[in-house]
Design a protein around this motif. Sequence first.
Motif, PDB file in Angstrom:
ATOM      1  N   GLU A  12     -17.659 -11.699  -7.084  1.00 28.74           N
ATOM      2  CA  GLU A  12     -16.570 -10.737  -7.176  1.00 28.74           C
ATOM      3  C   GLU A  12     -17.151  -9.333  -7.082  1.00 28.74           C
ATOM      4  OE1 GLU A  12     -14.125 -11.223 -10.579  1.00 28.74           O
ATOM      5  OE2 GLU A  12     -13.678 -13.333 -10.183  1.00 28.74           O
ATOM      6  N   THR A  13     -16.400  -8.428  -6.491  1.00 30.46           N
ATOM      7  CA  THR A  13     -16.852  -7.053  -6.366  1.00 30.46           C
ATOM      8  C   THR A  13     -15.660  -6.122  -6.468  1.00 30.46           C
ATOM      9  OG1 THR A  13     -18.013  -5.472  -4.937  1.00 30.46           O
ATOM     10  CG2 THR A  13     -16.676  -7.152  -3.850  1.00 30.46           C
ATOM     11  N   ASP A  14     -15.914  -4.893  -6.855  1.00 33.77           N
ATOM     12  CA  ASP A  14     -14.835  -3.913  -7.014  1.00 33.77           C
ATOM     13  C   ASP A  14     -14.602  -3.089  -5.756  1.00 33.77           C
ATOM     14  OD1 ASP A  14     -14.424  -4.661  -9.656  1.00 33.77           O
ATOM     15  OD2 ASP A  14     -15.972  -3.287 -10.392  1.00 33.77           O
ATOM     16  N   SER A  15     -15.355  -3.333  -4.697  1.00 34.10           N
ATOM     17  CA  SER A  15     -15.210  -2.533  -3.488  1.00 34.10           C
ATOM     18  C   SER A  15     -15.411  -3.415  -2.259  1.00 34.10           C
ATOM     19  CB  SER A  15     -16.219  -1.385  -3.478  1.00 34.10           C
ATOM     20  OG  SER A  15     -17.548  -1.888  -3.505  1.00 34.10           O
ATOM     21  N   PHE A  16     -14.955  -2.914  -1.120  1.00 33.86           N
ATOM     22  CA  PHE A  16     -15.136  -3.622   0.141  1.00 33.86           C
ATOM     23  C   PHE A  16     -16.487  -3.267   0.750  1.00 33.86           C
ATOM     24  CE2 PHE A  16     -10.418  -3.338   0.007  1.00 33.86           C
ATOM     25  CZ  PHE A  16     -10.154  -4.706   0.022  1.00 33.86           C
ATOM     26  N   ALA A  18     -19.063  -1.990   3.582  1.00 34.37           N
ATOM     27  CA  ALA A  18     -18.960  -0.883   4.533  1.00 34.37           C
ATOM     28  C   ALA A  18     -18.664  -1.423   5.935  1.00 34.37           C
ATOM     29  CB  ALA A  18     -20.261  -0.083   4.546  1.00 34.37           C
ATOM     30  N   PRO A 212      -7.852   5.699  -0.191  1.00 39.13           N
ATOM     31  CA  PRO A 212      -9.220   5.370  -0.572  1.00 39.13           C
ATOM     32  C   PRO A 212      -9.312   4.605  -1.880  1.00 39.13           C
ATOM     33  CG  PRO A 212      -9.086   7.626   0.249  1.00 39.13           C
ATOM     34  CD  PRO A 212      -7.673   7.119   0.130  1.00 39.13           C
ATOM     35  N   GLU A 213      -8.379   4.899  -2.819  1.00 36.93           N
ATOM     36  CA  GLU A 213      -8.397   4.202  -4.094  1.00 36.93           C
ATOM     37  C   GLU A 213      -7.700   2.854  -3.999  1.00 36.93           C
ATOM     38  OE1 GLU A 213      -7.220   7.301  -3.722  1.00 36.93           O
ATOM     39  OE2 GLU A 213      -9.056   8.322  -4.369  1.00 36.93           O
ATOM     40  N   ASN A 214      -6.847   2.691  -2.982  1.00 43.20           N
ATOM     41  CA  ASN A 214      -6.099   1.447  -2.852  1.00 43.20           C
ATOM     42  C   ASN A 214      -6.151   0.982  -1.395  1.00 43.20           C
ATOM     43  OD1 ASN A 214      -4.330  -0.676  -3.316  1.00 43.20           O
ATOM     44  ND2 ASN A 214      -2.540   0.562  -2.823  1.00 43.20           N
ATOM     45  N   PRO A 215      -7.348   0.564  -0.914  1.00 40.93           N
ATOM     46  CA  PRO A 215      -7.445   0.139   0.484  1.00 40.93           C
ATOM     47  C   PRO A 215      -6.706  -1.167   0.687  1.00 40.93           C
ATOM     48  CG  PRO A 215      -9.466  -0.363  -0.686  1.00 40.93           C
ATOM     49  CD  PRO A 215      -8.607   0.407  -1.653  1.00 40.93           C
TER      50      PRO A 215
END
Length: 216
Positions: A12-16, A18, A212-215
């Motif tokens: 699991e990760t909090d970001s996508f 790059a 950016p905060e909700n991609p």
Amino acid sequence: NEGYHLPGFEMETDSFAAVEGLDRLRELPDATYYLRQGIGARDVADIPSSLSDLLDRYFALPVPERMRLLRSAYWLRHASDVWDLSHTAYLVAVINAIEVMLPQVPNDPCPACGMNRAPGPTARFTGFLDRYAPRTDQSEPSRRELYRARSKATHGHALLLSDIPRAWGGLEPAEWQELEQVRMARQLAQVAIINWLRDVRPEPSSAIVASPENPR
């Protein structure tokens, strides 16, 4: 083992990840993307040109409508899963995908006899396809017959000829015609469901806005 362990892999990760430097997916016209029968060994991943708009419309749907669309997608996926097992089950799943999208109509009792005069399931099925997948090919199977074939199969009264065991040999004309009708039923389902989503008016208050905060 049923799986493999990859050292350092994040479950699991909090970001996508790059995407800089990656090529954009190739976009195809909708008619090309949705009406093709499959992919070939040399094909590369691509998307329909309307995907961005369709995603906006999907996320703007009220939750009940969104769940209805997902149920329809489930049946289309199930159809693909059972193709190698039963062409009859495939047809049932494809017609189910359409039937999920049919509008509900209230009862309309006749004041004289009390019988319900509201359109029945066959009329609503054909009406939905006539609205969202207008007939353009005269060789297209009768929409009422498609629904009747599904009803017979669902209740165990009939099988497609390709599912009936017989001596080895080439396809018979009637069997080939049935399989062509099944293929066209899948195309009708895809076209009608996509056009239904295009016809929905997004609700800005419930839409998910990409940022950016909700991609998305």
